[in-house]
Design a protein around this motif. Structure first.
Motif, PDB file in Angstrom:
ATOM      1  N   THR A  10       0.838  -1.269   0.092  1.00  0.00           N
ATOM      2  CA  THR A  10      -0.020  -0.060  -0.044  1.00  0.00           C
ATOM      3  C   THR A  10       1.050   1.402   0.051  1.00  0.00           C
ATOM      4  O   THR A  10       2.021   1.261   0.031  1.00  0.00           O
ATOM      5  CB  THR A  10      -0.768  -0.193   1.328  1.00  0.00           C
ATOM      6  OG1 THR A  10       0.089   0.232   2.454  1.00  0.00           O
ATOM      7  CG2 THR A  10      -1.651  -1.362   1.292  1.00  0.00           C
ATOM      8  N   ILE A  11       0.355   2.335  -0.152  1.00  0.00           N
ATOM      9  CA  ILE A  11       1.093   3.585   0.039  1.00  0.00           C
ATOM     10  C   ILE A  11       1.785   3.631   1.278  1.00  0.00           C
ATOM     11  O   ILE A  11       2.667   4.364   1.476  1.00  0.00           O
ATOM     12  CB  ILE A  11       0.220   4.702  -0.141  1.00  0.00           C
ATOM     13  CG1 ILE A  11       1.043   6.169  -0.490  1.00  0.00           C
ATOM     14  CG2 ILE A  11      -0.922   4.990   1.189  1.00  0.00           C
ATOM     15  CD1 ILE A  11       1.551   6.174  -1.842  1.00  0.00           C
ATOM     16  N   ASP A  12       1.295   3.249   2.390  1.00  0.00           N
ATOM     17  CA  ASP A  12       2.063   2.996   3.613  1.00  0.00           C
ATOM     18  C   ASP A  12       3.285   2.391   3.734  1.00  0.00           C
ATOM     19  O   ASP A  12       4.366   2.895   4.250  1.00  0.00           O
ATOM     20  CB  ASP A  12       1.062   2.794   4.613  1.00  0.00           C
ATOM     21  CG  ASP A  12      -0.165   3.663   4.695  1.00  0.00           C
ATOM     22  OD1 ASP A  12       0.136   4.806   4.835  1.00  0.00           O
ATOM     23  OD2 ASP A  12      -1.342   3.197   5.228  1.00  0.00           O
ATOM     24  N   ASN A  13       3.407   1.393   2.821  1.00  0.00           N
ATOM     25  CA  ASN A  13       4.685   0.487   3.049  1.00  0.00           C
ATOM     26  C   ASN A  13       5.416   0.470   1.909  1.00  0.00           C
ATOM     27  O   ASN A  13       6.267  -0.404   1.693  1.00  0.00           O
ATOM     28  CB  ASN A  13       4.222  -1.097   3.642  1.00  0.00           C
ATOM     29  CG  ASN A  13       3.283  -2.041   2.864  1.00  0.00           C
ATOM     30  OD1 ASN A  13       2.922  -1.160   1.561  1.00  0.00           O
ATOM     31  ND2 ASN A  13       3.190  -3.156   2.926  1.00  0.00           N
TER      32      ASN A  13
ATOM     33  N   GLU B  42       7.463   2.471   0.257  1.00  0.00           N
ATOM     34  CA  GLU B  42       8.897   3.080   0.428  1.00  0.00           C
ATOM     35  C   GLU B  42       9.634   1.998   0.960  1.00  0.00           C
ATOM     36  O   GLU B  42      11.042   1.657   0.314  1.00  0.00           O
ATOM     37  CB  GLU B  42       8.896   4.315   1.291  1.00  0.00           C
ATOM     38  CG  GLU B  42      10.509   4.903   1.325  1.00  0.00           C
ATOM     39  CD  GLU B  42      10.705   5.414  -0.053  1.00  0.00           C
ATOM     40  OE1 GLU B  42      12.071   5.255  -0.162  1.00  0.00           O
ATOM     41  OE2 GLU B  42       9.708   5.917  -0.813  1.00  0.00           O
TER      42      GLU B  42
ATOM     43  N   GLU C 114      -5.245   1.322  -4.468  1.00  0.00           N
ATOM     44  CA  GLU C 114      -4.141   2.069  -4.510  1.00  0.00           C
ATOM     45  C   GLU C 114      -3.996   2.970  -5.671  1.00  0.00           C
ATOM     46  O   GLU C 114      -2.984   3.070  -6.596  1.00  0.00           O
ATOM     47  CB  GLU C 114      -2.906   1.246  -4.094  1.00  0.00           C
ATOM     48  CG  GLU C 114      -2.847   0.382  -3.042  1.00  0.00           C
ATOM     49  CD  GLU C 114      -2.776   1.287  -1.445  1.00  0.00           C
ATOM     50  OE1 GLU C 114      -2.387   2.518  -1.537  1.00  0.00           O
ATOM     51  OE2 GLU C 114      -3.489   0.843  -0.525  1.00  0.00           O
TER      52      GLU C 114
END
Length: 294
Positions: A5-8, A10, A62
């Motif tokens: 997801t956008i949260d993990n 990176e 996403e």
């Protein structure tokens, strides 16, 4: 296999790709071809025994990530190394074709590592390059005013290393560089092939001064001459991030020229459908937009 997801993103994609190739599968629950491709990718992740990391991104959930990669259709698979996309494909390929794709970039159990650079763009009919070249030459001879045919012909000559022939074929349209983006792209490619520079000296200048834009641009020209397209665009982005208008917009214009050169022919699709973008081209278009509009 990891759901991203956008949260993990990176950590699981960008950071992870610094240590091993990361294969990103953009999919959606309603997508039939995605359901066919997914198990193949999961099987190959096991077969390749840690040679690459597989992650999946639900493009419906996403949309920000899908937009960042320029995803136009699914499934789309993109391979990243050292934080950068290096290759990809669209559609549910059979296992054999996916293996061929992976073998270009990752080391299987008994394989050898390959270069990360995106390979030179191939023309349609690449199985018989000489026949394709003769066909393009005939098209130009038959209709000298057909700039699209001339673009394809000069490009094929340059990809084949026939610089002198390419210069002669380009000469009749050299005056159109300000009128046609594709002709301008060929002109900049020919200029890069004429440029003589010392890569080590340029790198030393860049290390000493990150704002030595002329050294960065000259390095990009050397990379263009070697058909290392993504590396050249990465260097041009370094200029654009620091000075968007440097040297009368030279970095942006050269970046756009590379996109014109590496854009592959669009595949035929059913009426009413939009042909998918090439993943590498779409990603680098998105990067340019992000920098120029920031």
């Amino acid at each position: 296999m990891i759901d991203v997801t956008i949260d993990n993103f990176e950590q699981e994609v960008i950071a992870a790709s610094m240590d091993q190739p990361v294969l990103v599968d953009f999919w959606a629950p309603w997508c039939g071809p995605c359901k066919a491709l997914g198990p193949i990718l999961e099987k190959l992740e096991v077969d390749y025994a840690g040679a690459f990391k597989l992650v999946k991104i639900n493009s419906d959930d996403e949309q920000q990530l899908a937009g960042a990669f320029g995803i136009r259709s699914i499934p789309t698979v993109i391979l990243l190394k050292e934080g950068r996309p290096v290759d990809g494909f669209t559609g549910a390929l059979p296992e054999g074709k996916v293996r061929e794709f992976l073998d270009k970039h990752v080391q299987a159990l008994d394989g050898e590592p390959e270069e990360a650079e995106v390979p030179p763009v191939e023309e349609p009919g690449a199985a018989d390059p000489q026949a394709q070249l003769e066909k393009l030459q005939h098209a130009v001879a038959t209709d000298p005013a057909n700039d699209d045919a001339r673009f394809d012909y000069v490009k094929a000559l340059l990809l084949g290393g026939r610089l002198d022939d390419a210069r002669r074929a380009f000469e009749p349209v050299a005056s159109k560089t300000g009128l046609s983006r594709r002709i301008d792209a060929l002109s900049r490619w020919l200029d890069a092939l004429s440029f003589q520079g010392n890569a080590a000296e340029l790198e030393t200048k860049i290390v000493a001064n990150k704002r030595d834009f002329q050294a960065r641009f000259d390095k990009a020209r050397l990379l263009i001459g070697k058909q290392q397209w993504t590396a050249a665009m990465d260097e041009l982005l370094e200029i654009l991030m620091r000075d968007k208008a440097w040297s009368e917009d030279l970095a942006r214009k050269t970046y756009i020229a590379i996109l014109e050169i590496i854009e592959p022919p669009r595949p035929k699709v059913a009426e009413g459908q939009i042909p998918p973008d090439d993943p590498t081209v779409a990603t680098y278009r998105r990067r340019l937009s992000s920098v120029v509009l920031s």
